[in-house]
Design an enzyme around this catalytic site. Structure first.
Site, short mmCIF file in Angstrom:
data_model
loop_
_atom_site.label_atom_id
_atom_site.label_comp_id
_atom_site.label_asym_id
_atom_site.label_seq_id
_atom_site.Cartn_x
_atom_site.Cartn_y
_atom_site.Cartn_z
CB SER A 80 -0.95 -0.04 1.20
OG SER A 80 -1.96 0.93 1.07
CG ASP A 238 -6.88 -2.44 -3.93
OD1 ASP A 238 -7.30 -1.37 -3.46
OD2 ASP A 238 -5.68 -2.77 -3.92
CG HIS A 268 -5.92 -1.92 -0.10
ND1 HIS A 268 -5.01 -1.62 -1.10
CD2 HIS A 268 -5.45 -1.32 1.02
CE1 HIS A 268 -4.05 -0.86 -0.60
NE2 HIS A 268 -4.29 -0.68 0.68
#
Length: 298
Positions: A80, A238, A268
């Protein structure tokens, strides 16, 4: 939220500790997790600078020798926002001739790579999918770039990349043109969102939007040619899916070896769900395949 008397932040940090420990065991490697500063106390480029300076320090003969690290088998990785920093640092380090020791590979898990288009197919498809909602992603970017949180609607409308925003924006948008970079199966029936008129002050207020240190997807071709081979994990559910796919395509066009690991049932943050109190099959599979790629390529 609390789990077994612990805060959500404590649970998350415990999960990352378990990930790093497992990586060290499975790879028989030294794993160094950089504790970079966080918003709102720190803003861009503080986090980038922390990651870069730590990487420079680690990639010295003195430090590598101290921890018995093979200088030819060093990787940079993150998930991320951490993958954003990993990608940006990999670009900078690859071009820095003062650093003789280089990363062998980079491994990016559902990376954040751009803030110019909040209406890619994956943003449109997964805008209301937990755990990373579309408005939340825009808010995170504003917090990172020290922007006014009231600008969320403007970013979501792509007002910062409207047709009247000038040549600099047009050149940057060409590097994230998903109608060219994504396969038709991913684009589906989604259409680009390109307003005719936007707020010309948006980019002035948020110069980080065009800064490659914040948005590695905007890197020039000569920079991409220099970076190490990449592993990119993407998830169908995501909002960031397409950023990883587009970065992989741009790297391939630059001649860099890329392994895309896509999960149709992924979301995610899914690799973190191989650990902790909440576990999912896709978490075990994605984390396991990530480790296997590193074993084979590091």
């Amino acid at each position: 939220m609390e789990v077994d008397g612990r805060s959500a932040v404590e649970v998350e940090m415990q999960t990352y500790f378990l990930q790093c420990r497992t990586m060290a065991e499975e790879l028989d490697a030294v794993v160094i997790s950089i504790e970079y500063r966080l918003a709102p106390e720190a803003r861009f480029p503080d986090q980038y600078n922390d990651a870069l300076e730590a990487s420079k320090r680690i990639l010295t003969a003195e430090v590598l020798d101290r921890y018995s690290i093979d200088p030819e088998r060093v990787a940079v990785s993150g998930d991320s926002a951490g993958a954003n920093l990993a990608a940006a640092v990999a670009q900078r380090m690859a071009l820095d001739n003062s650093i003789p020791i280089k990363f062998k590979v980079q491994a990016l898990l559902y990376p954040v790579l751009q803030a110019l288009d909040f209406n890619t197919p994956s943003y449109q498809q997964n805008g209301n999918i937990p755990i990373l909602h579309r408005p939340l992603m825009a808010r995170f970017w504003l917090e990172y770039l020290n922007g006014d949180p009231t600008l969320v609607p403007a970013l979501l409308a792509n007002n910062h990349t409207a047709l009247n925003q000038g040549q600099e924006i047009a050149a940057a948008k060409a590097k994230i043109n998903w109608t060219q970079l994504l396969p038709a199966a991913v684009q589906k029936n989604f259409k680009p969102v390109v307003p005719l008129q936007g707020d010309p002050k948006l980019v002035e207020m948020l110069p980080g939007l065009l800064d490659v240190r914040a948005s590695p997807l905007l890197a020039e071709l000569d920079v991409l040619k220099a970076v190490p081979p990449a592993y990119i994990l993407t998830c169908e559910h995501d909002v960031l899916r397409d950023e990883g796919l587009m970065y992989g395509r741009r790297l391939e066009e630059a001649g860099v070896a890329v392994s895309i690991d896509h999960y149709e049932d992924g979301f995610h943050g899914c690799t973190s769900f191989a650990f902790g109190p909440f576990r999912f099959s896709v978490g075990f599979r994605s984390f396991g395949n990530y480790i296997q790629w590193l074993i084979k390529n590091l």
